[in-house]
Enzyme design. Structure first.
Site, PDB file in Angstrom:
ATOM      1  N   SER A   1      18.450   1.166   3.115  1.00 38.73           N
ATOM      2  CA  SER A   1      18.318   2.613   2.901  1.00 38.73           C
ATOM      3  C   SER A   1      19.656   3.339   2.999  1.00 38.73           C
ATOM      4  O   SER A   1      20.505   2.994   3.831  1.00 38.73           O
ATOM      5  CB  SER A   1      17.376   3.181   3.971  1.00 38.73           C
ATOM      6  OG  SER A   1      17.485   4.579   4.036  1.00 38.73           O
TER       7      SER A   1
ATOM      8  N   GLU B   1      19.952   5.946   4.404  1.00 38.15           N
ATOM      9  CA  GLU B   1      19.964   6.497   5.760  1.00 38.15           C
ATOM     10  C   GLU B   1      20.974   5.739   6.640  1.00 38.15           C
ATOM     11  O   GLU B   1      21.454   6.274   7.634  1.00 38.15           O
ATOM     12  CB  GLU B   1      18.544   6.419   6.339  1.00 38.15           C
ATOM     13  CG  GLU B   1      18.323   7.083   7.678  1.00 38.15           C
ATOM     14  CD  GLU B   1      18.275   8.610   7.681  1.00 38.15           C
ATOM     15  OE1 GLU B   1      18.188   9.231   6.596  1.00 38.15           O
ATOM     16  OE2 GLU B   1      18.349   9.189   8.776  1.00 38.15           O
TER      17      GLU B   1
ATOM     18  N   TYR C   1      15.724   4.976  13.057  1.00 36.97           N
ATOM     19  CA  TYR C   1      15.315   4.380  11.771  1.00 36.97           C
ATOM     20  C   TYR C   1      16.539   3.779  11.065  1.00 36.97           C
ATOM     21  O   TYR C   1      16.521   2.624  10.623  1.00 36.97           O
ATOM     22  CB  TYR C   1      14.655   5.456  10.888  1.00 36.97           C
ATOM     23  CG  TYR C   1      14.430   5.032   9.453  1.00 36.97           C
ATOM     24  CD1 TYR C   1      13.229   4.458   9.054  1.00 36.97           C
ATOM     25  CD2 TYR C   1      15.433   5.200   8.486  1.00 36.97           C
ATOM     26  CE1 TYR C   1      13.021   4.067   7.734  1.00 36.97           C
ATOM     27  CE2 TYR C   1      15.239   4.812   7.172  1.00 36.97           C
ATOM     28  CZ  TYR C   1      14.036   4.244   6.797  1.00 36.97           C
ATOM     29  OH  TYR C   1      13.839   3.850   5.501  1.00 36.97           O
TER      30      TYR C   1
ATOM     31  N   THR D   1       0.819  -1.217   0.000  1.00 36.29           N
ATOM     32  CA  THR D   1       0.000   0.000   0.000  1.00 36.29           C
ATOM     33  C   THR D   1       0.855   1.271   0.000  1.00 36.29           C
ATOM     34  O   THR D   1       0.327   2.369  -0.064  1.00 36.29           O
ATOM     35  CB  THR D   1      -0.921   0.031   1.236  1.00 36.29           C
ATOM     36  OG1 THR D   1      -0.101  -0.105   2.405  1.00 36.29           O
ATOM     37  CG2 THR D   1      -1.955  -1.084   1.206  1.00 36.29           C
TER      38      THR D   1
HETATM   39  P1  NAP Z   1       5.783   4.022   2.517  1.00 34.98           P
HETATM   40  O1  NAP Z   1       5.085   4.687   1.385  1.00 34.98           O
HETATM   41  O2  NAP Z   1       5.827   4.697   3.845  1.00 34.98           O
HETATM   42  O3  NAP Z   1       5.118   2.569   2.703  1.00 34.98           O
HETATM   43  C1  NAP Z   1       5.378   1.807   3.849  1.00 34.98           C
HETATM   44  C2  NAP Z   1       4.569   0.522   3.779  1.00 34.98           C
HETATM   45  O4  NAP Z   1       4.892  -0.267   4.937  1.00 34.98           O
HETATM   46  C3  NAP Z   1       3.051   0.716   3.793  1.00 34.98           C
HETATM   47  O5  NAP Z   1       2.470  -0.147   2.853  1.00 34.98           O
HETATM   48  C4  NAP Z   1       2.665   0.284   5.203  1.00 34.98           C
HETATM   49  O6  NAP Z   1       1.374  -0.285   5.265  1.00 34.98           O
HETATM   50  C5  NAP Z   1       3.697  -0.811   5.452  1.00 34.98           C
HETATM   51  N1  NAP Z   1       3.835  -1.132   6.871  1.00 34.98           N
HETATM   52  C6  NAP Z   1       4.066  -0.277   7.899  1.00 34.98           C
HETATM   53  N2  NAP Z   1       4.087  -0.947   9.067  1.00 34.98           N
HETATM   54  C7  NAP Z   1       3.857  -2.261   8.774  1.00 34.98           C
HETATM   55  C8  NAP Z   1       3.741  -3.439   9.543  1.00 34.98           C
HETATM   56  N3  NAP Z   1       3.854  -3.415  10.879  1.00 34.98           N
HETATM   57  N4  NAP Z   1       3.496  -4.606   8.919  1.00 34.98           N
HETATM   58  C9  NAP Z   1       3.344  -4.645   7.568  1.00 34.98           C
HETATM   59  N5  NAP Z   1       3.435  -3.556   6.768  1.00 34.98           N
HETATM   60  C10 NAP Z   1       3.688  -2.378   7.374  1.00 34.98           C
HETATM   61  O7  NAP Z   1       7.300   3.687   2.136  1.00 34.98           O
HETATM   62  P2  NAP Z   1       8.009   3.662   0.695  1.00 34.98           P
HETATM   63  O8  NAP Z   1       8.512   5.024   0.378  1.00 34.98           O
HETATM   64  O9  NAP Z   1       7.131   2.954  -0.269  1.00 34.98           O
HETATM   65  O10 NAP Z   1       9.306   2.786   1.028  1.00 34.98           O
HETATM   66  C11 NAP Z   1       9.283   1.371   0.890  1.00 34.98           C
HETATM   67  C12 NAP Z   1      10.437   0.773   1.676  1.00 34.98           C
HETATM   68  O11 NAP Z   1      11.673   1.273   1.207  1.00 34.98           O
HETATM   69  C13 NAP Z   1      10.437   1.089   3.186  1.00 34.98           C
HETATM   70  O12 NAP Z   1      10.967  -0.035   3.848  1.00 34.98           O
HETATM   71  C14 NAP Z   1      11.398   2.250   3.311  1.00 34.98           C
HETATM   72  O13 NAP Z   1      11.951   2.300   4.617  1.00 34.98           O
HETATM   73  C15 NAP Z   1      12.413   1.871   2.250  1.00 34.98           C
HETATM   74  N6  NAP Z   1      13.149   2.982   1.635  1.00 34.98           N
HETATM   75  C16 NAP Z   1      12.460   3.997   1.063  1.00 34.98           C
HETATM   76  C17 NAP Z   1      13.160   5.018   0.416  1.00 34.98           C
HETATM   77  C18 NAP Z   1      12.426   6.166  -0.240  1.00 34.98           C
HETATM   78  O14 NAP Z   1      13.074   7.170  -0.537  1.00 34.98           O
HETATM   79  N7  NAP Z   1      11.127   6.042  -0.522  1.00 34.98           N
HETATM   80  C19 NAP Z   1      14.560   4.967   0.359  1.00 34.98           C
HETATM   81  C20 NAP Z   1      15.217   3.890   0.943  1.00 34.98           C
HETATM   82  C21 NAP Z   1      14.510   2.890   1.565  1.00 34.98           C
HETATM   83  P3  NAP Z   1       0.061   0.506   5.800  1.00 34.98           P
HETATM   84  O15 NAP Z   1      -0.581   1.071   4.578  1.00 34.98           O
HETATM   85  O16 NAP Z   1      -0.740  -0.587   6.434  1.00 34.98           O
HETATM   86  O17 NAP Z   1       0.551   1.538   6.782  1.00 34.98           O
HETATM   87  N1  GDD Z   2      10.186  15.699   6.039  1.00 38.26           N
HETATM   88  C1  GDD Z   2      10.740  16.916   6.081  1.00 38.26           C
HETATM   89  N2  GDD Z   2       9.941  17.990   6.338  1.00 38.26           N
HETATM   90  N3  GDD Z   2      12.065  17.031   5.853  1.00 38.26           N
HETATM   91  C2  GDD Z   2      12.595  18.269   5.872  1.00 38.26           C
HETATM   92  C3  GDD Z   2      11.839  19.418   6.134  1.00 38.26           C
HETATM   93  C4  GDD Z   2      10.440  19.273   6.387  1.00 38.26           C
HETATM   94  O1  GDD Z   2       9.701  20.225   6.616  1.00 38.26           O
HETATM   95  N4  GDD Z   2      12.655  20.506   6.082  1.00 38.26           N
HETATM   96  C5  GDD Z   2      13.876  20.054   5.797  1.00 38.26           C
HETATM   97  N5  GDD Z   2      13.857  18.700   5.683  1.00 38.26           N
HETATM   98  C6  GDD Z   2      15.020  17.839   5.421  1.00 38.26           C
HETATM   99  C7  GDD Z   2      15.200  16.719   6.445  1.00 38.26           C
HETATM  100  O2  GDD Z   2      15.821  17.230   7.628  1.00 38.26           O
HETATM  101  C8  GDD Z   2      16.075  15.760   5.653  1.00 38.26           C
HETATM  102  O3  GDD Z   2      17.424  16.145   5.774  1.00 38.26           O
HETATM  103  C9  GDD Z   2      15.636  15.982   4.207  1.00 38.26           C
HETATM  104  O4  GDD Z   2      14.825  17.167   4.198  1.00 38.26           O
HETATM  105  C10 GDD Z   2      14.811  14.831   3.611  1.00 38.26           C
HETATM  106  O5  GDD Z   2      13.776  14.506   4.527  1.00 38.26           O
HETATM  107  P1  GDD Z   2      12.620  13.455   4.132  1.00 38.26           P
HETATM  108  O6  GDD Z   2      11.985  13.850   2.863  1.00 38.26           O
HETATM  109  O7  GDD Z   2      11.747  13.321   5.335  1.00 38.26           O
HETATM  110  O8  GDD Z   2      13.414  12.116   3.816  1.00 38.26           O
HETATM  111  P2  GDD Z   2      14.612  11.379   4.600  1.00 38.26           P
HETATM  112  O9  GDD Z   2      15.869  11.599   3.818  1.00 38.26           O
HETATM  113  O10 GDD Z   2      14.625  11.703   6.037  1.00 38.26           O
HETATM  114  O11 GDD Z   2      14.177   9.857   4.499  1.00 38.26           O
HETATM  115  C11 GDD Z   2      13.697   9.294   3.274  1.00 38.26           C
HETATM  116  O12 GDD Z   2      14.774   8.755   2.548  1.00 38.26           O
HETATM  117  C12 GDD Z   2      15.455   7.667   3.186  1.00 38.26           C
HETATM  118  C13 GDD Z   2      16.587   7.250   2.244  1.00 38.26           C
HETATM  119  O13 GDD Z   2      17.674   8.117   2.392  1.00 38.26           O
HETATM  120  C14 GDD Z   2      12.668   8.234   3.646  1.00 38.26           C
HETATM  121  O14 GDD Z   2      12.048   7.789   2.466  1.00 38.26           O
HETATM  122  C15 GDD Z   2      13.308   7.048   4.323  1.00 38.26           C
HETATM  123  O15 GDD Z   2      12.341   6.017   4.522  1.00 38.26           O
HETATM  124  C16 GDD Z   2      14.455   6.551   3.427  1.00 38.26           C
HETATM  125  O16 GDD Z   2      15.091   5.446   4.002  1.00 38.26           O
END
Ligand code: NAP
Ligand code: GDD
Length: 342
Positions: A133, A135, A157, A11
């Site tokens: 990630s 991160e 995280y 989702t």
């Molecule tokens: P997202 O939009 O926040 O989606 C997170 C998903 O995890 C949702 O489907 C949520 O389901 C599910 N979830 C949360 N808690 C759960 C639980 N207890 N059991 C089963 N499912 C659960 O995240 P995304 O951006 O698609 O990212 C996908 C994955 O990649 C994550 O693991 C994230 O940490 C990782 N990642 C993301 C990025 C990025 O930039 N997007 C970068 C690096 C790694 P519900 O709908 O039920 O809440």
């Molecule tokens: N969310 C958010 N909101 N971030 C802000 C803001 C604000 O108002 N202002 C500045 N930032 C800065 C955060 O401090 C961070 O340095 C950067 O913007 C990106 O923040 P996010 O978009 O929240 O993403 P993230 O880098 O913390 O994490 C995402 O990327 C990771 C991979 O590097 C998430 O998708 C993580 O799940 C993922 O692992």
């Protein structure tokens, strides 16, 4: 017979794009969903009739064993997580359970269903992808970051993701499983959650352009990320499970932009000056920040043939355009509700 994939986190942003990709390749796609009448299925509502669902939660080992046993997947993609970094300071134990221990539970489910144990490590037919990630790099020790760069996570995280990363590698080495991690850098899209900075900006720009908002509060404008398009990144996930042997890959664009750049590009796209609207709110600055991230994705390019197709400016413009359409629709609907007296 078509391959079967099980996706946790279907989702979410990435789950929706991955489901589309796998369906287009003829897979039978199963999503693990949690909670009664899960309310967050809107991202996949168009695909509902093509998907299969199984109940389960990354907090619940038994549900994962039952899900893997029922689906009998060829490939498992573990995308489920609490993905918003600031939440990991508010609920560190929960985030560690879901993002760290949750990975172990999925691996255990595969191990148990495959009948593997310590003395029998001949591998499993089920291939496993873990959503690691950038991160995990945190306070970076070198730039750009590659598969060999040392981790120094800066948030609960990131620490939990590092555990998930190493336990995936450990199950590969212990049980001969085809288990890999994609170390993905930030990737965004119009389906990105509204709490993440790119989407927060694109949505605010749409509201400001349409006259519904004036100011946008942000935290650290100097933070630098390597941002790409989520639709590109799910291709890399799939490719990682189609190789001769299991290996981890860094996936990113190799381009750096700041939060300030993101705001400037988004506002410029609708002929506005970001400096007239953005204010800094110190409460949005994180207890420990990841200041800069940049991917060295040469291994993914050389071995997977993966390259991104959308650049950062194109991505921000795509998101602003989508939010202008969405905000307009939402406001029309609200006006209609007022008109008919709901
Ligand atoms: P997202 O939009 O926040 O989606 C997170 C998903 O995890 C949702 O489907 C949520 O389901 C599910 N979830 C949360 N808690 C759960 C639980 N207890 N059991 C089963 N499912 C659960 O995240 P995304 O951006 O698609 O990212 C996908 C994955 O990649 C994550 O693991 C994230 O940490 C990782 N990642 C993301 C990025 C990025 O930039 N997007 C970068 C690096 C790694 P519900 O709908 O039920 O809440
Ligand atoms: N969310 C958010 N909101 N971030 C802000 C803001 C604000 O108002 N202002 C500045 N930032 C800065 C955060 O401090 C961070 O340095 C950067 O913007 C990106 O923040 P996010 O978009 O929240 O993403 P993230 O880098 O913390 O994490 C995402 O990327 C990771 C991979 O590097 C998430 O998708 C993580 O799940 C993922 O692992």
């Amino acid at each position: 017979m078509s391959k079967r994939a099980l996706i946790t986190g279907i989702t979410g942003q990435d789950g929706s794009y991955l489901a589309e990709l796998l369906l287009s390749q003829g897979y039978q796609v199963w999503g693990l969903v949690r909670g009664q009448a899960n309310p967050r299925r809107s991202r996949i509502s168009r695909l509902m009739s093509d998907l299969y669902f199984v109940d389960g939660d990354l907090m619940d080992q038994g549900s994962l064993v039952a899900a893997v046993d029922r689906v009998q997947p060829d490939e498992v993609y573990n995308l489920g997580a609490i993905s918003f970094v600031p939440m990991s300071w508010q609920q560190p134990e929960l985030v560690t359970e879901v993002n760290g221990m949750g990975v172990l539970r999925v691996l255990e489910a595969i191990r148990i269903v495959s009948g593997l144990n310590g003395s029998r490590n001949g591998g499993s037919q089920i291939r496993f992808y873990q959503a690691s990630s950038s991160e995990m790099f945190g306070m970076v020790t070198e730039s750009p970051q590659c598969e060999k760069t040392i981790f120094h996570p800066r948030s609960p995280y990131g620490v939990a993701k590092a555990y998930g990363h190493f336990i995936t590698r450990n199950y590969r080495e212990s049980f001969g499983m085809y288990a890999v991690s994609g170390i993905l850098f930030n990737h965004e899209s119009p389906r990105r959650g509204a709490e993440f900075v790119t989407r927060k900006i694109s949505r605010a720009v749409a509201n400001i352009k349409l006259g519904y908002q004036d100011k946008l509060a942000l935290g650290n404008l100097d933070a630098v990320r390597d941002w790409g398009f989520a639709g590109d990144y799910v291709r890399a996930m799939h490719l990682m499970l189609q190789q001769d042997g299991p290996t981890d890959y860094v996936v990113g664009t190799g381009r750096m932009n700041s939060v300030r750049d993101a705001a400037r590009i988004a506002f410029e796209h609708v002929d506005l000056d970001w400096r007239d609207h953005v204010v800094v709110d110190p409460d949005l600055v994180r207890p420990a920040e990841v200041e800069t991230l940049c991917a060295d994705a040469r291994r993914a390019e050389a071995e997977l043939g993966w390259t991104p197709t959308v650049d950062f400016a194109g991505l921000m413009r795509m998101m602003v355009d989508a939010d202008i359409r969405q905000v307009s629709r939402e406001r029309e609907y609200e006006d209609l509700q007022v008109a008919v007296g709901w």
